[in-house]
Design an enzyme around this catalytic site. Structure first.
Site, PDB file in Angstrom:
ATOM      1  CB  SER A 172     -11.562  -1.821   3.507  1.00  0.00           C
ATOM      2  OG  SER A 172     -10.312  -1.782   3.256  1.00  0.00           O
ATOM      3  CE  LYS A 182      -7.422   2.894   4.893  1.00  0.00           C
ATOM      4  NZ  LYS A 182      -8.107   3.959   4.377  1.00  0.00           N
ATOM      5  NE  ARG A 216      -2.456   1.641   3.550  1.00  0.00           N
ATOM      6  CZ  ARG A 216      -3.113   1.292   4.601  1.00  0.00           C
ATOM      7  NH1 ARG A 216      -4.535   0.856   4.530  1.00  0.00           N
ATOM      8  NH2 ARG A 216      -2.890   1.610   5.659  1.00  0.00           N
TER       9      ARG A 216
END
Lengths: 214, 214
Positions: free
Chosen positions: A111, A143, A41
């Site tokens: 997600s 996040k 990511r």
């Protein structure tokens, strides 16, 4: 259709947290320590840089073909690299489009942070999604745009529904070795900073596996 | 292999410059005014938002199928939407990978700003790239990370090489109706702000076509 996927300890990479070490170096150490699945990511990398990063991580995972490599968001990069799968969030391409682009053999993760988001996944045709990431368990600085904390009980409830539908369920968000044993009812846990920012990523992974076994 | 592509006036969209109007509304007006090709560019949009934007622009272009729609950078979005092509810069996926993902019938454009970058395009197998964007002609606030200004003479030199190889060559960067007539030796010009930020995008496109005819 659930594919063979051991998501017991699922590492999501963060390029900045890995620095000054390279992401592939941290991944190699983490897999040696017990990581069973990896997601690259990097939301700020250009697609060309993300492709290079994906290929570099693939190279260090070559000796461990049982450890799948997911690419976050970028289906095109995953296709070019031939990654094992793609993980998408709620702002990324819809899972059914990702499945159509990747074909039946790839792994698709999504997600989810609420019953409504899980409902949407469970409403898709069987075989569209393999894995759901459920979170955030706790709030996390890696996040900040993630939704409200589900706490372990909320994760357990969503995971039970996902697993009943044959999906692999992993918890994500704020999980460290100090709290990993509180997260139950899932097929695995995802970590970012606890491994990427660790002085010794292999030892961090070993510690997480140990705590999960308690 | 050069496909049928009229790049005489090629609009690259900028969502912020179009606001408060929608991008599709500006595109519709611009095409009515003489734009012959459109590229959806929004580097900050999520892939899901970019897909929605691409589909909305496709809808307004449906009555004018001779106006191709390129997606900037995001090959996955272009594949899902079934766009006519993709335009990539030097930080995006390599053109040969883009061609492999899109297949032989799509349009592939590449940004070039120097002889070396054009050399790399010309070294690719025939049919990999259809169009090169050459620039910046002049410096432009809409792309502050673009390279040094080529000025019209530099654009002409690169365009001559590209066109000799059968590629469509368009100039980009700082082109407005007031200077469009200075840009020669190309198949077309690209504009962003001169149309997206115009009070009347249709009139802006008409004025550009008029100036190009001088």
């Amino acid at each position: 259709m659930t594919r063979r996927l051991d998501a017991t300890l699922y590492l999501v990479t963060d390029t900045l947290l890995c620095a000054p070490r390279s992401v592939p170096a941290v991944v190699a150490a983490a897999v040696a320590g017990g990581v069973t699945a990896v997601q690259v990511r990097d939301k700020t990398a250009s697609r060309r840089d993300l492709l290079a990063l994906t290929r570099a991580v693939q190279a260090v995972l070559a000796p461990t073909p049982h450890v799948p490599l997911f690419v976050n968001d970028a289906v095109d990069v995953a296709l070019v690299a031939g990654a094992d799968g793609v993980h998408v969030g709620q702002d990324d391409l819809p899972a059914e489009e990702v499945r159509a682009l990747l074909g039946p053999d790839a792994l698709v993760g999504v997600s989810t942070g609420s019953d409504a988001e899980l409902d949407a996944v469970l409403a898709l045709p069987g075989g569209t999604v393999d894995l759901v990431g459920i979170g955030p368990v706790w709030s996390t600085p890696t996040k900040p745009d993630a939704g409200e904390s589900l706490e372990p009980a909320g994760v357990r409830a969503l995971a039970a529904r996902a697993r009943a539908a044959g999906l692999v369920a992993v918890a994500i968000g704020g999980i460290h070795s100090s709290n990993a044993s509180l997260v139950t009812g899932v097929d695995g846990i995802c970590v970012v900073s606890d491994v990427c920012a660790a002085a010794d990523p292999a030892e961090a992974a070993r510690l997480l596996r140990e705590e999960m076994g308690r």
